[in-house]
Design an enzyme around this catalytic site. Sequence first.
Site, short mmCIF file in Angstrom:
data_model
loop_
_atom_site.label_atom_id
_atom_site.label_comp_id
_atom_site.label_asym_id
_atom_site.label_seq_id
_atom_site.Cartn_x
_atom_site.Cartn_y
_atom_site.Cartn_z
N ARG A 217 0.84 -1.21 0.00
CA ARG A 217 0.00 0.00 0.00
C ARG A 217 0.87 1.25 0.00
NH1 ARG A 217 -2.16 0.59 6.28
NH2 ARG A 217 -0.41 1.84 6.94
N GLY A 218 0.21 2.40 -0.07
CA GLY A 218 0.89 3.69 0.10
C GLY A 218 2.02 3.92 -0.88
N ASP A 238 5.89 -7.61 2.21
CA ASP A 238 5.18 -6.93 3.30
C ASP A 238 4.96 -7.92 4.43
OD1 ASP A 238 3.54 -4.97 4.77
OD2 ASP A 238 3.43 -3.95 2.83
N GLY A 290 8.24 1.18 6.56
CA GLY A 290 8.57 2.06 7.69
C GLY A 290 7.36 2.29 8.56
N LYS A 295 5.69 9.54 20.16
CA LYS A 295 5.45 9.92 21.56
C LYS A 295 6.57 10.85 21.96
CE LYS A 295 2.89 6.56 24.31
NZ LYS A 295 1.70 7.36 24.23
N LEU A 297 9.54 12.14 24.09
CA LEU A 297 10.55 11.26 24.68
C LEU A 297 10.29 11.01 26.18
CD1 LEU A 297 13.06 9.64 23.93
CD2 LEU A 297 14.45 11.63 24.50
N ASN A 347 11.22 16.54 14.51
CA ASN A 347 9.77 16.79 14.62
C ASN A 347 9.30 16.43 16.02
OD1 ASN A 347 7.46 17.73 13.50
ND2 ASN A 347 6.95 15.85 12.40
N TYR A 353 11.51 8.15 15.31
CA TYR A 353 11.34 8.16 13.85
C TYR A 353 12.43 9.01 13.19
CZ TYR A 353 8.90 8.70 9.35
OH TYR A 353 8.55 8.69 8.02
N THR A 390 -0.97 9.82 2.21
CA THR A 390 -1.15 8.36 2.28
C THR A 390 -1.94 8.02 3.54
OG1 THR A 390 0.79 7.98 3.67
CG2 THR A 390 1.16 7.93 1.30
P1 NAD Z 1 2.29 3.01 5.04
O1 NAD Z 1 2.08 2.79 6.50
O2 NAD Z 1 1.10 3.29 4.19
O3 NAD Z 1 3.10 1.79 4.41
C1 NAD Z 1 4.21 1.20 5.08
C2 NAD Z 1 4.27 -0.26 4.67
O4 NAD Z 1 5.38 -0.88 5.35
C3 NAD Z 1 3.02 -1.04 5.08
O5 NAD Z 1 2.55 -1.79 4.00
C4 NAD Z 1 3.49 -1.91 6.23
O6 NAD Z 1 2.78 -3.12 6.36
C5 NAD Z 1 4.96 -2.14 5.84
N1 NAD Z 1 5.73 -2.55 7.00
C6 NAD Z 1 5.75 -1.96 8.23
N2 NAD Z 1 6.51 -2.66 9.08
C7 NAD Z 1 7.01 -3.72 8.39
C8 NAD Z 1 7.86 -4.80 8.74
N3 NAD Z 1 8.35 -4.93 9.97
N4 NAD Z 1 8.15 -5.71 7.78
C9 NAD Z 1 7.66 -5.59 6.54
N5 NAD Z 1 6.84 -4.57 6.15
C10 NAD Z 1 6.53 -3.65 7.07
O7 NAD Z 1 3.34 4.21 4.95
P2 NAD Z 1 3.73 5.18 3.73
O8 NAD Z 1 3.19 6.51 4.03
O9 NAD Z 1 3.45 4.55 2.42
O10 NAD Z 1 5.32 5.26 3.98
C11 NAD Z 1 6.27 4.51 3.25
C12 NAD Z 1 7.66 4.99 3.64
O11 NAD Z 1 7.78 6.38 3.40
C13 NAD Z 1 7.98 4.79 5.13
O12 NAD Z 1 9.34 4.42 5.27
C14 NAD Z 1 7.75 6.16 5.71
O13 NAD Z 1 8.47 6.38 6.89
C15 NAD Z 1 8.23 7.04 4.57
N6 NAD Z 1 7.70 8.41 4.61
C16 NAD Z 1 6.35 8.66 4.42
C17 NAD Z 1 5.91 9.98 4.46
C18 NAD Z 1 4.48 10.34 4.21
O14 NAD Z 1 4.16 11.53 4.24
N7 NAD Z 1 3.58 9.41 3.97
C19 NAD Z 1 6.81 11.02 4.68
C20 NAD Z 1 8.15 10.72 4.88
C21 NAD Z 1 8.58 9.41 4.82
#
Ligand code: NAD
Length: 449
Positions: A217-218, A238, A290, A295, A297, A347, A353, A390
Site C-alpha cells: 500500500r501507500g 510486506d 517504515g 510519543k 521522549l 519533529n 522516527y 497516504t
Molecule cells: P504506510 O504505512 O502506508 O506503508 C508502510 C508499509 O510498510 C506497510 O505496507 C506496512 O505493512 C509495511 N511494514 C511496516 N513494518 C514492516 C515490517 N516490519 N516488515 C515488513 N513490512 C513492514 O506508509 P507510507 O506513508 O506509504 O510510507 C512509506 C515509507 O515512506 C515509510 O518508510 C515512511 O516512513 C516514509 N515516509 C512517508 C511519508 C508520508 O508523508 N507518507 C513522509 C516521509 C517518509
Amino acid sequence: MSDKYQSFTNSAIGKIVAKNLGLPQPTKLERYAAGDPLVQGTVLTGGRGRVADELAGLLDVLGIASVGVRTEGERYKGLVFDATGITSAADLVTLQEFFTPVLRSLEKCARVLVIGTPPEEVEGGERVAQRALEGFTRSLGKEIGKGGTVQLAYVADGYEGSLLSTLGFYLSPKSAYVSGQVVRVGAHGETKADAAAGLDWSRPLAGKVAFVTGASRGIGEEIARVLHRDGATIVGLDVPQASDSLIRVMNELEGDWLTLDITAPDAPQRIAQHLKDKHGGVDIVVHNAGVTLDKKLANQTPERFGTVLRINLEAPERITAELLAQKAVRPNGRIVGVASIAGIAGNLGQTSYAASKAGVIGFVDSLTEELATSGAGITVNAVAPGFIITQMTAAVPFATREVGQRLNAMAQGGLPVDVAETIAWYAHPASTAVNGNVVRVCGQMMLGA
Ligand code: NAD
C-alpha cells in the site's frame, strides 16, 4: 485520499474566496503519464562551461526541444543554465543576466536546472562561487511559483555525458514535487554512464528485478507500480497481515511476493535466498517499509522506540549487508533508502522516527564511497519525503495535517507517485553516476530548509 482545500481553491468560487482572503492557492501540478513526451514545450539553454556544448545533444537524445537563444514573446517550459564556467563571485551576475529577462516568459509547472561543479573539486574563488549557486537555486525555487521547480546539479569534471537521466527527471513532470534540491553526479569517482547506448527510454528497466519492501500500500505500492511501468519485474514484500493486498497488487503487476517481517532474525537470509533462487539476483532494492510510533521522549517506552529503529533503520542495514555479502545485487545495481524530512528537521514527538530516518541518510553516506569505487556500478541514494498524502498521513490530526500540507513552496502535499518517480530516476540504468544523494520530495518544505 484527496486534498480538499486544493480542490476548493481550484473551484470557481474557491478561487475568488482564496484570492480575497489572501489564502494560498496551490497550482494543480502536472504529472507524467506513460507515453507522454518528457517535456511538453521548449527548453531554453544558457551559460558557458563544460556542459554547454554537450547540452543540445543530450536534450536531443531525450526528445526534448531546446533553443540556445531567447526570442521575445516566446514562452518556455524549462531553463537549463550551465554555471560550470563561473569561477569567481564576480561571475555570479551572469545568473541574473540570464534569468531575470526570461522568468516572466515561463509556462506553468516550468522546470529550471542550474548545472555547476562540485565545490569540493575546485579551489579558492571558484569554490566560493560554485557554493553560492546553492543559495541562488534554493531562493529561486521559492520565487518561481505556478508549480515551477528549481534544482542544482553539481556534475564532476568528465561526467557531463552522465547527466542524461538527471536531465530527463528534472526537466519533466516526473519531478513535480521536487524543488530546491542539490544533487551530485560523478562526485565520488563513479562508473560513467554509457548514456544512450541501446536504451529503450520508454522501458528503461526492462529485464531488471526490483525488490520493494512495504509494497502492499501507500508509497511502496506506487514505487512498485512506477518501476513496473518502466519495465522491471517486481518482487514485493510486506508483513503477513498485509498479504491479501500485497498479493492483489503483485498479481496486477505480474510480480512476485514475499511475506515476512523485515525485523525477523532470519529475514535478510530469507530475502537473499528468495531473490537468488527465483530471480538469479536483484538489480534494484528499495527499503520503503517504515513505521511511526510517535510519543514525546518523556513518555517513551523502550519497546516503541526500539521497534521504530529496528524496522526503519536496522532492517535496511542488515538486508543490504546480506545482499552485498552474497553478491545478490547485480552489477549496475541500485540501493535506495526512504528517509524523511523529519530526519533532517526533527519533529515533535518523533525522536525515534527522526533518529531512524537521519540514520537512513547516514546509511547512504556510509556506503557511497565503498560502492563508487567497487567498479560494479552499484549506487546508493535516498529520498526524503515531506508531506505525502497516504494512510500514514491520513492518521495525522486535521489541524497538524492542514499546516503540514501548506508549509512548502507549492502549498500542497505530494502524492506517492512523486516519491516513486524520484526512485525510478535513481534506478535508471543511465544513473550510474548518481550516487550518495538524498533528495527531498517535499515541494521545498520550509522545515529544515
Ligand atoms: P504506510 O504505512 O502506508 O506503508 C508502510 C508499509 O510498510 C506497510 O505496507 C506496512 O505493512 C509495511 N511494514 C511496516 N513494518 C514492516 C515490517 N516490519 N516488515 C515488513 N513490512 C513492514 O506508509 P507510507 O506513508 O506509504 O510510507 C512509506 C515509507 O515512506 C515509510 O518508510 C515512511 O516512513 C516514509 N515516509 C512517508 C511519508 C508520508 O508523508 N507518507 C513522509 C516521509 C517518509
